[in-house]
Scaffold this active site. Structure first.
Site, PDB file in Angstrom:
ATOM      1  N   ASP A 183      10.339  -6.118  -3.404  1.00  0.00           N
ATOM      2  CA  ASP A 183       9.205  -6.705  -2.683  1.00  0.00           C
ATOM      3  C   ASP A 183       9.257  -8.221  -2.854  1.00  0.00           C
ATOM      4  OD1 ASP A 183       6.284  -5.680  -1.511  1.00  0.00           O
ATOM      5  OD2 ASP A 183       6.223  -7.692  -2.406  1.00  0.00           O
ATOM      6  N   ASP A 240       5.751  -3.394   6.143  1.00  0.00           N
ATOM      7  CA  ASP A 240       4.640  -3.566   7.074  1.00  0.00           C
ATOM      8  C   ASP A 240       5.081  -4.209   8.372  1.00  0.00           C
ATOM      9  OD1 ASP A 240       5.207  -6.128   6.261  1.00  0.00           O
ATOM     10  OD2 ASP A 240       3.200  -6.582   5.486  1.00  0.00           O
ATOM     11  N   THR A 245      11.959  -5.407   9.506  1.00  0.00           N
ATOM     12  CA  THR A 245      12.584  -4.859   8.300  1.00  0.00           C
ATOM     13  C   THR A 245      12.906  -3.383   8.489  1.00  0.00           C
ATOM     14  OG1 THR A 245      11.306  -6.431   6.975  1.00  0.00           O
ATOM     15  CG2 THR A 245      12.375  -4.627   5.808  1.00  0.00           C
ATOM     16  N   ALA A 272       0.819  -1.208   0.000  1.00  0.00           N
ATOM     17  CA  ALA A 272       0.000   0.000   0.000  1.00  0.00           C
ATOM     18  C   ALA A 272       0.858   1.266   0.000  1.00  0.00           C
ATOM     19  CB  ALA A 272      -0.933  -0.021   1.204  1.00  0.00           C
ATOM     20  N   LYS A 324       4.580  -8.325  -7.000  1.00  0.00           N
ATOM     21  CA  LYS A 324       4.220  -6.913  -6.880  1.00  0.00           C
ATOM     22  C   LYS A 324       5.241  -5.997  -7.553  1.00  0.00           C
ATOM     23  CE  LYS A 324       1.441  -7.390  -2.690  1.00  0.00           C
ATOM     24  NZ  LYS A 324       1.253  -6.989  -1.283  1.00  0.00           N
ATOM     25  N   CYS A 340      -2.225  -4.454   9.093  1.00  0.00           N
ATOM     26  CA  CYS A 340      -3.382  -4.312   8.208  1.00  0.00           C
ATOM     27  C   CYS A 340      -4.161  -5.613   8.112  1.00  0.00           C
ATOM     28  CB  CYS A 340      -2.922  -3.898   6.813  1.00  0.00           C
ATOM     29  SG  CYS A 340      -2.079  -2.314   6.770  1.00  0.00           S
ATOM     30  N   PHE A 374       8.294  -4.131  11.742  1.00  0.00           N
ATOM     31  CA  PHE A 374       9.406  -3.401  12.348  1.00  0.00           C
ATOM     32  C   PHE A 374      10.723  -4.152  12.246  1.00  0.00           C
ATOM     33  CE2 PHE A 374       6.161  -0.659  14.001  1.00  0.00           C
ATOM     34  CZ  PHE A 374       6.803   0.562  14.074  1.00  0.00           C
TER      35      PHE A 374
END
Length: 339
Positions: free
Chosen positions: A58, A128, A132, A37, A84, A184, A130
């Site tokens: 990604d 998304d 990384t 996102a 992606k 998410c 922590f």
């Protein structure tokens, strides 16, 4: 290729950028880690703004649940099970063919972070998790490269730009990667907060790249657009005991080179790294005997008799989808992959 500046005419009329700022953008190199996102919104901003080299990485592929908030993808990408990074490059190349887009299908890790950051001017967070983010934070501070942090979940978002030798780092504010499991995929997210956070990140990156230091934001910003909440935590002196920006220990870079098993929080997915790469055609042929196989140039996906799904990538990664139980994932991996 000569740059056609008429594309950026309205942006150059904005006096803090102007023609000189636009030239700086055209000569800049940005890395986005994560093309979900936040990453897709960030890449859209940077490509349209004329940043000359945009690299993104990604590890995942496009699924239907992504379409609600991940702006560069469509239903055709879902049907094709496109990674992606590849799907994003396909869209972005049609938006601005004058810039260089380097799309990498991989998992950002200790093993490849130096290579990903090679010749990069600024690193922007589209992740998304922590784990990384701390990797990016530590790598940036070791190399002296700014890190633009951002996160969005539910209707809440946070963002900041951390600049080595000028500001505290992410670890000065958030000391642990254990953030309570709110993602998410566990508590949801609405698309507007993603666009807002990505816009805050993009504008701070652009300020830095054009050299407008006096207007660089010097705080960690938190917003909740549903409950109408906005809070700014001003930067103060770095924490004296910070292992990254003060003690220069860079703990995320000192972890084992092979993080073999990773649970993708809230995804019902376990990622396992093989010890060698995969020949996709070979594995598609092998797995045909087990269940329904979908092969693309980028991955092989098989539905298992047990109900889970395996997704194999050429770089040696396997996603075991349908479970967060590491023991269960390892059992299925050993049963069908066995490497």
């Amino acid at each position: 290729m000569m740059t056609d500046y008429t594309r950026y005419s309205r942006q150059m009329l904005f006096s803090p950028i102007g023609k000189e700022g636009q030239k700086r953008l055209n000569n800049s190199r940005v890395l986005i880690v994560g093309m979900g996102a936040l990453g897709t919104a960030l890449a859209n901003h940077f490509v349209r703004a004329g940043i000359g080299f945009v690299r993104f990485v990604d590890r995942d592929y496009v699924e239907k649940s992504n379409l609600q908030r991940q702006m560069l993808f469509d239903e055709d990408d879902v049907k094709a099970a496109l990674p992606k990074a590849i799907a994003a490059k396909n869209k972005l190349s049609k938006i601005n063919s004058e810039i260089v887009i380097d799309a990498i299908v991989a998992d950002a890790s200790v093993a490849n972070i130096d290579q990903l950051m090679d010749d990069i001017d600024i690193v922007v967070d589209g992740t998304d998790n922590f784990q990384t983010r701390f990797l990016l934070n530590d790598a940036c501070y070791k190399k002296g490269i700014p890190f633009v942090y951002g996160g969005a979940v539910s209707a809440r978002g946070m963002s900041a730009i951390f600049v080595p030798n000028e500001t505290p780092c992410l670890r000065c504010f958030i000391t642990s990667s254990d953030q309570g499991g709110q993602t998410c995929d566990t508590i949801g997210v609405i698309s507007p907060i993603v666009d807002i956070v990505a816009s805050f990140q993009a504008v701070e990156a652009i300020k830095y790249l054009v050299g407008d230091k006096k207007n660089q934001r010097k705080n960690l910003q938190t917003i909740d657009i549903w409950n109408n909440y906005h809070y700014e935590m001003k930067f103060t002196a770095p924490r004296k005991d910070c292992p990254t920006c003060q003690q220069k220990q860079y703990p995320a870079l000192n972890l084992a080179q092979k993080d073999i098993i990773t649970v993708l929080c809230g995804r019902e997915t376990v990622q396992i790294r093989a010890s060698e790469s995969f020949d996709l055609q070979l594995w598609a042929d092998r797995l045909q005997q087990i269940g329904t196989v979908q092969k693309t140039p980028f991955l092989v996906k098989v539905e298992l008799p047990e109900g889970e799904r395996l997704v194999l990538f050429p770089d040696g990664r396997v996603l075991v989808q349908g479970t967060e139980d590491q023991v269960r994932a390892k059992t299925l991996y050993a049963r069908y992959i066995g490497l």
